[in-house]
Design an enzyme around this catalytic site. Structure first.
Site, mmCIF file in Angstrom:
data_model
loop_
_atom_site.group_PDB
_atom_site.id
_atom_site.type_symbol
_atom_site.label_atom_id
_atom_site.label_comp_id
_atom_site.label_asym_id
_atom_site.label_seq_id
_atom_site.Cartn_x
_atom_site.Cartn_y
_atom_site.Cartn_z
ATOM 1 N N LYS A 1 -0.376 4.929 4.423
ATOM 2 C CA LYS A 1 -1.399 3.900 5.188
ATOM 3 C C LYS A 1 -1.024 3.963 6.768
ATOM 4 C CE LYS A 1 -3.983 -0.410 4.658
ATOM 5 N NZ LYS A 1 -5.133 0.269 5.123
ATOM 6 N N HIS B 1 0.833 -1.203 0.029
ATOM 7 C CA HIS B 1 -0.031 -0.155 -0.063
ATOM 8 C C HIS B 1 0.789 1.232 -0.138
ATOM 9 C CE1 HIS B 1 -3.180 -2.878 1.275
ATOM 10 N NE2 HIS B 1 -3.999 -2.056 0.894
#
Ligand SMILES: NC(=O)c1ccc[n+]([C@@H]2O[C@H](COP(=O)([O-])OP(=O)(O)OC[C@H]3O[C@@H](n4cnc5c(N)ncnc54)[C@H](OP(=O)(O)O)[C@@H]3O)[C@@H](O)[C@H]2O)c1
Length: 226
Positions: free
Chosen positions: A139, A135
């Protein structure tokens, strides 16, 4: 519907855009509009039909508690709070509201879950497996809620808990891989999200589905109806 969206970040903003395209009335609150869920009073929520939350693991539980106190239906996309699920489930049942959550609102990842459930049979044939998730660097939670959901699906299907390896880099929207390895071959399963729009569409469709319903639901209860 009159929809209140909590979170004006990367995903909440897109949820607002999709909801407006689908002719809903939308108001969006960010962190400074709603410290410690203070904007979510019964009076403030009177005109609201449903609340959608894409905030942070730190903010979401207070938001849920306030919405349930005001008996408002709620769709939650925020991840990183699932240790509180049993408590929230009980509160939903006591409040008589409708509540739907998902670690991932994309139809593609839910199909991917079905594929992973089937492939988990390999673990009973001497394969070894790992889950990889990638990600964007901002995040806040790791492993991702989607990776944890994949891990549980595979464990329920095979009895084996796979290790999750998380990478945080650049602006990756969300990539999940399951790799199953034997001395003879390797099975690679991969889902790679191209944009956040799939999540936003799923969340708005879930809100429409939840309208007028009571009970505690998961996206897997409804995505096949989309
Ligand atoms: N289920 C799914 O399909 C799915 C898909 C994508 C993301 N997610 C999850 O959704 C969450 C948000 O992701 P994101 O990428 O959009 O994060 P993000 O860009 O960091 O946005 C989070 C937003 O939450 C706001 N916020 C924090 N506390 C708040 C409060 N009390 N009231 C209202 N807003 C508040 C922040 O406001 P400020 O900007 O003012 O600080 C920020 O705009 C994460 O948990 C992520 O894992 C789930």
């Amino acid at each position: 519907m009159n929809i209140l969206i909590l979170g004006r970040g990367k995903t909440g903003s897109l949820v607002a855009e999709v909801a407006r395209e689908r002719h809903h009335e939308v108001v969006v609150l960010c962190a400074s509009d709603n410290p410690r869920a203070s904007a979510l009073t019964a009076k403030r929520l009177e005109e609201v039909d449903l609340v959608i939350d894409f905030t942070t693991p730190q903010a979401v539980v207070e938001n849920i508690e306030a919405c349930l106190r005001a008996r408002k239906n709620m769709v939650v996309g925020t991840t990183g709070w699932y240790g509180e699920l049993p408590k929230v489930r009980q509160m939903v049942e006591q409040s008589g509201t409708g509540f739907l959550y998902a670690a991932n609102f994309s139809v593609g990842i839910n199909l991917f879950f079905d594929v992973a459930r089937t492939a988990a049979a390999a673990l009973q044939h001497r394969y070894l497996g790992q889950i990889f998730e990638r990600h964007h660097a901002q995040k806040k939670d790791a492993p991702s809620g989607t990776a944890a959901a994949l891990q549980k699906i595979i464990k329920d299907a095979s009895g084996t808990e796979l290790e999750i390896i998380s990478f945080r880099e650049g602006d990756v929207v969300g990539m999940h891989e399951v790799v199953l390895n034997s001395p003879n071959d390797t099975i690679y399963l991969c889902h790679d999200a191209k944009s956040r729009r799939g999540f936003a569409q799923g969340a708005v469709r879930a809100a429409e589905w939840l309208s007028g319903k009571k009970g505690f639901f998961d996206f897997k209860d409804m995505w096949r109806e989309m």
